[in-house]
Motif scaffolding. Structure first.
Motif, PDB file in Angstrom:
ATOM      1  N   HIS A   1      -4.975   9.711  -1.732  1.00 26.46           N
ATOM      2  CA  HIS A   1      -5.258   8.505  -2.508  1.00 26.46           C
ATOM      3  C   HIS A   1      -4.301   7.411  -2.070  1.00 26.46           C
ATOM      4  CE1 HIS A   1      -7.268  11.440  -4.971  1.00 26.46           C
ATOM      5  NE2 HIS A   1      -7.784  10.490  -5.708  1.00 26.46           N
ATOM      6  N   LEU A   2      -4.843   6.245  -1.824  1.00 25.57           N
ATOM      7  CA  LEU A   2      -4.033   5.076  -1.508  1.00 25.57           C
ATOM      8  C   LEU A   2      -4.229   4.038  -2.597  1.00 25.57           C
ATOM      9  CD1 LEU A   2      -4.842   4.661   2.285  1.00 25.57           C
ATOM     10  CD2 LEU A   2      -2.799   5.695   1.271  1.00 25.57           C
TER      11      LEU A   2
ATOM     12  N   VAL B   1       0.860  -1.184   0.000  1.00 25.13           N
ATOM     13  CA  VAL B   1       0.000   0.000   0.000  1.00 25.13           C
ATOM     14  C   VAL B   1       0.894   1.231   0.000  1.00 25.13           C
ATOM     15  CG1 VAL B   1      -1.738   1.304   1.287  1.00 25.13           C
ATOM     16  CG2 VAL B   1      -1.883  -1.195   1.164  1.00 25.13           C
ATOM     17  N   ARG B   2       0.550   2.183  -0.853  1.00 24.25           N
ATOM     18  CA  ARG B   2       1.332   3.412  -0.951  1.00 24.25           C
ATOM     19  C   ARG B   2       0.418   4.553  -1.377  1.00 24.25           C
ATOM     20  NH1 ARG B   2       1.746   4.724  -6.178  1.00 24.25           N
ATOM     21  NH2 ARG B   2       1.716   3.088  -7.751  1.00 24.25           N
ATOM     22  N   GLN B   3       0.943   5.769  -1.316  1.00 23.09           N
ATOM     23  CA  GLN B   3       0.209   6.935  -1.785  1.00 23.09           C
ATOM     24  C   GLN B   3       0.108   6.892  -3.307  1.00 23.09           C
ATOM     25  OE1 GLN B   3      -1.276   9.571  -0.124  1.00 23.09           O
ATOM     26  NE2 GLN B   3      -0.888   8.468   1.748  1.00 23.09           N
TER      27      GLN B   3
ATOM     28  N   ASP C   1      -9.726   6.558  -1.705  1.00 20.84           N
ATOM     29  CA  ASP C   1      -9.368   7.955  -1.486  1.00 20.84           C
ATOM     30  C   ASP C   1     -10.253   8.569  -0.423  1.00 20.84           C
ATOM     31  OD1 ASP C   1     -11.664   8.287  -3.039  1.00 20.84           O
ATOM     32  OD2 ASP C   1     -10.754   9.660  -4.438  1.00 20.84           O
TER      33      ASP C   1
ATOM     34  N   LEU D   1      -7.187  -1.447   2.944  1.00 22.00           N
ATOM     35  CA  LEU D   1      -7.276  -0.059   2.515  1.00 22.00           C
ATOM     36  C   LEU D   1      -8.237   0.729   3.396  1.00 22.00           C
ATOM     37  CD1 LEU D   1      -7.193  -0.196  -1.386  1.00 22.00           C
ATOM     38  CD2 LEU D   1      -5.449   0.711   0.155  1.00 22.00           C
TER      39      LEU D   1
ATOM     40  N   GLU E   1      -6.535   1.660   6.534  1.00 20.43           N
ATOM     41  CA  GLU E   1      -5.580   2.752   6.283  1.00 20.43           C
ATOM     42  C   GLU E   1      -6.313   4.089   6.183  1.00 20.43           C
ATOM     43  OE1 GLU E   1      -2.213   2.760   6.030  1.00 20.43           O
ATOM     44  OE2 GLU E   1      -1.933   0.606   6.271  1.00 20.43           O
ATOM     45  N   VAL E   2      -7.441   4.099   5.465  1.00 21.40           N
ATOM     46  CA  VAL E   2      -8.228   5.330   5.335  1.00 21.40           C
ATOM     47  C   VAL E   2      -8.717   5.766   6.710  1.00 21.40           C
ATOM     48  CG1 VAL E   2     -10.402   6.292   4.451  1.00 21.40           C
ATOM     49  CG2 VAL E   2      -8.873   5.026   2.922  1.00 21.40           C
TER      50      VAL E   2
END
Length: 179
Positions: free
Chosen positions: A67-68, A14-16, A81, A120, A123-124
């Motif tokens: 945004h991921l 997972v990254r930007q 996002d 995700l 993470e959000v």
């Protein structure tokens, strides 16, 4: 062949997301939108691709929202996002105040069931500044609706548009958390 399999990712990275990812975002949209929304309303699915999955919109969104992306074997297989409602290019006349909204959470159909969507979403949630996370689900997208309910979201309101399927707004109270 065994050597190649050993080198493949066992979980996504997972990254930007960046502007360089826009072609991958479009490809993801073409893979997820028709099977997700076509059975609900084929014209709506095409509208989504034509209006919201285009480079110009992603450029604006990347400038305003986080945004991921999740990559599997160096391929973008998921996108999420997060942004404020007040920063959206769309109008929401039914809403008073501001909201932190997860605008997209899509996983390529070939990668469903691997926990990517849950990762995700977590993470959000960790990026939310306030105590609530909002999202919209199109009425009839039962798979997404059930996914969010299972993760603590509750339906709060429906916005009816006679031309298109209803938007179902969902909210999850995150509470205060250490940052």
């Amino acid at each position: 062949m065994v050597e190649v399999r050993a080198q493949r990712a066992s979980k996504p990275r997972v990254r930007q997301g960046t502007v360089a990812d826009i072609p991958a975002f479009r490809a993801l949209g073409e893979a997820v939108v028709p099977p997700t929304y076509g059975p609900i309303d084929e014209a709506y699915a095409q509208r989504m691709l034509d209006e919201w999955w285009i480079p110009e919109v992603f450029e604006k969104s990347l400038a305003r929202n986080a945004h991921l992306v999740a990559e599997w074997d160096d391929e973008v297989v998921a996108l999420a996002d997060l942004g404020r409602l007040s920063q959206s290019y769309r109008q929401f006349p039914h809403v008073t105040g501001d909201r932190e909204v997860m605008w997209k959470l899509y996983v390529h159909p070939d990668h469903h069931g691997r926990g990517i969507g849950s990762r995700l979403l977590a993470e959000v949630e960790s990026m939310v500044e306030g105590e609530e996370l909002w999202l919209e689900v199109v009425d009839g997208n039962d798979q997404a609706y059930d996914f969010y309910v299972a993760r603590g979201f509750r339906e709060v309101e429906r916005v009816t548009d006679r031309q298109w399927p209803d938007d179902v707004w969902m909210r999850k109270t995150l509470g205060t958390r250490p940052r």
